[in-house]
Write a protein that holds these residues in place. Structure first.
Motif, mmCIF file in Angstrom:
data_model
loop_
_atom_site.group_PDB
_atom_site.id
_atom_site.type_symbol
_atom_site.label_atom_id
_atom_site.label_comp_id
_atom_site.label_asym_id
_atom_site.label_seq_id
_atom_site.Cartn_x
_atom_site.Cartn_y
_atom_site.Cartn_z
ATOM 1 N N TYR A 209 0.855 -1.191 0.000
ATOM 2 C CA TYR A 209 0.000 0.000 0.000
ATOM 3 C C TYR A 209 0.886 1.235 0.000
ATOM 4 O O TYR A 209 1.848 1.322 0.769
ATOM 5 N N SER A 210 0.571 2.171 -0.866
ATOM 6 C CA SER A 210 1.388 3.379 -0.937
ATOM 7 C C SER A 210 0.497 4.592 -1.139
ATOM 8 O O SER A 210 -0.695 4.476 -1.433
ATOM 9 N N PHE A 211 1.114 5.763 -0.970
ATOM 10 C CA PHE A 211 0.437 7.027 -1.234
ATOM 11 C C PHE A 211 1.012 7.685 -2.486
ATOM 12 O O PHE A 211 0.821 8.868 -2.718
ATOM 13 N N MET A 212 1.707 6.926 -3.320
ATOM 14 C CA MET A 212 2.445 7.507 -4.433
ATOM 15 C C MET A 212 1.588 7.827 -5.655
ATOM 16 O O MET A 212 2.039 8.516 -6.561
ATOM 17 N N GLU A 213 0.360 7.330 -5.696
ATOM 18 C CA GLU A 213 -0.497 7.459 -6.878
ATOM 19 C C GLU A 213 -1.124 8.858 -6.926
ATOM 20 O O GLU A 213 -2.286 9.058 -6.548
ATOM 21 N N ALA A 214 -0.360 9.826 -7.400
ATOM 22 C CA ALA A 214 -0.735 11.238 -7.284
ATOM 23 C C ALA A 214 -2.063 11.579 -7.956
ATOM 24 O O ALA A 214 -2.796 12.451 -7.483
ATOM 25 N N TYR A 215 -2.399 10.910 -9.081
ATOM 26 C CA TYR A 215 -3.605 11.273 -9.826
ATOM 27 C C TYR A 215 -4.685 10.202 -9.743
ATOM 28 O O TYR A 215 -5.614 10.178 -10.547
#
Length: 363
Positions: A181-187
C-alpha cells in the motif's frame, strides 16, 4: 525468449519508424523516498515491511549519483555521435513536513524540489548538475508531477493517527509502512470531485517546471501509470504532445489498486491530439538482483527494432541511486554500462533521443 515474446505483443500495433531509436525513460527524479540509512534501520526496528519495499534503497539522488550516471551515459555514442540520453521524469515538489505538522495534518504544504536539495547533505548542487547534464545531452528533464504523492489520502491516514504513517512522517518520509500500500499514486482519486484540485496541482507544477528550465515539458508521465483522461485537457494546454506510459493506462475507479485498464500503442493519437509513447523494454536491476537485466532488455530492444518501433526502456531512478546503499547504484550503473555497450555494438546505426524529440522522428 519470454522477454522477446512479451515485447512482440506490445510492438505489433502502432505506428512504425525506420530508424533504430533508443529512448530511456527514467521516473522519480527530485522526489523524496527514504531520507537516510538511519531511517531504514528505524523502519526495520519498528517492524515495518521495509525489506520488501522500494523504500529500502530509494532516496533523493545525490551529487555523486548524478556525476557517476552522467559518466556512464557519456561513454556510449549513437551513430550521430551523440551520447546516450536519459529522459529524466521529474517531480517539482516534496512535502513540507514542518508546515504540515504545524497544521495538525489538516493542510498540505509543499516545497520546491530545489529547496529539498538544500536540506540533504550531498545534494546542494544537484540543480546545477541537472542543468549541466541537460546541456551535455545526457539528462533531459520532463514533467512527472508536482508531487509523487496522493496527499489527500496521506493526510487522511495521518489524521486518523495511523501509527506506522506517523512514525514514517517523523522521519520525513511518506512511507505507509506496508509493502502493498502506498500514497504515491498522485492522480488516483476517491471521488471525481478530486479531479479539479488535481488539475490545479498540475498547473502549479508546470509553472515550477517552466521557471526552473525556461521551457515547457512536451511530455508527461503519470506517477504509477494511473490517471483519469479528464486531466488530459490541462496537459495539452500546458504544451504536452506525448503521454509516456506502459501499454496499459490505469484509469481510477475510486478504490486503491482497482483500475479500468485502457490499452495504448506507439504513436496512437487521442481525441485531443496527444500521442502515446509505450514502454516496451524493462531495465530495473533494483527490483530483482538475481535477474539478467542486460540480456532480457536486449531481447526486448531486438523485438522493438524487428517491429519498426523505438526501443523505449523503462529504468526508474531507484536503479541509479546509492545515497542509502552504494551497492544498489554500483550494480545499476554496471548493468547500464553493459547494456549500452551491447546496444551500440549490435546496432551500430542506433541513435539515442529523449521522449520530447519523438516528433522529429515521426514528422
Amino acid at each position: 525468449m519470454k522477454s522477446y515474446l512479451a515485447a512482440s505483443k506490445t510492438n505489433a500495433k502502432g505506428k512504425s519508424i525506420q530508424q533504430k531509436i533508443v529512448i530511456i525513460e527514467s521516473d522519480d527524479w527530485g522526489a523524496i523516498r527514504t531520507p537516510s540509512s538511519e531511517a531504514v534501520n528505524a523502519f526495520q526496528k519498528k517492524g515495518l515491511e521495509i525489506a520488501n519495499s522500494i523504500y529500502k534503497v530509494d532516496a533523493l539522488e545525490s551529487q555523486d549519483d548524478l556525476e557517476l550516471l552522467f559518466e556512464v551515459l557519456s561513454k556510449h555514442k549513437g551513430a550521430d555521435g551523440l551520447p546516450a540520453k536519459l529522459t529524466a521524469n521529474a517531480i517539482m515538489g516534496n512535502p513540507d513536513f514542518d508546515k504540515i505538522r504545524a497544521s495538525n495534518f489538516t493542510e498540505f504544504h509543499y516545497e520546491k524540489f530545489t529547496e529539498t536539495f538544500k536540506k540533504y547533505p550531498n545534494h546542494a548542487h544537484n540543480l546545477n548538475l541537472w542543468l549541466q547534464g541537460k546541456s551535455e545531452g545526457v539528462f533531459q528533464p520532463q514533467f512527472h508531477g508536482r508531487e509523487h504523492l496522493n496527499y489527500k489520502r496521506w493526510l487522511h491516514v495521518l489524521q486518523q493517527k495511523n501509527e506506522a504513517a506517523l512514525f514514517c512522517f517523523d522521519w520525513n518520509a511518506t512511507y505507509s509502512g506496508k509493502a502493498d500500500y502506498s500514497f504515491m499514486e498522485a492522480y488516483d482519486w476517491d471521488t471525481k470531485d478530486d479531479i479539479p484540485e488535481q488539475i490545479k496541482v498540475i498547473e502549479d507544477g508546470f509553472k515550477i517546471f517552466k521557471s526552473t528550465f525556461n521551457e515547457t515539458s512536451k511530455t508527461f508521465i503519470a506517477p504509477c501509470y494511473n490517471w483519469d483522461p479528464l486531466i488530459e485537457p490541462v496537459l495539452k494546454e500546458q504544451g504536452v504532445t506525448w503521454l509516456q506510459g506502459i501499454q496499459t493506462q490505469l484509469i481510477p475507479t475510486g478504490t486503491f489498486d482497482e483500475y479500468i485498464p485502457l490499452k495504448h500503442s506507439f504513436g496512437e493519437t487521442n481525441a485531443l491530439g496527444l500521442q502515446y509513447n509505450v514502454r516496451n523494454c524493462i531495465f530495473e536491476p533494483s527490483m530483482n538482483q538475481n535477474r539478467d537485466w542486460v540480456n532480457s532488455c536486449l531481447a526486448q530492444v531486438s523485438s522493438a527494432f524487428h517491429w519498426n518501433k523505438p526501443a523505449v526502456i523503462c529504468a526508474h531512478r531507484i536503479n541509479f541511486v546509492g545515497y542509502i546503499d552504494t551497492k544498489n547504484r554500483d550494480k545499476g550503473l554496471k548493468d547500464l554500462d553493459a547494456l549500452l555497450k551491447a546496444i551500440v555494438k549490435k546496432w551500430p546505426d542506433v541513435q539515442f533521443i529523449s521522449t520530447d524529440q519523438l516528433d522529429s522522428v515521426l514528422n
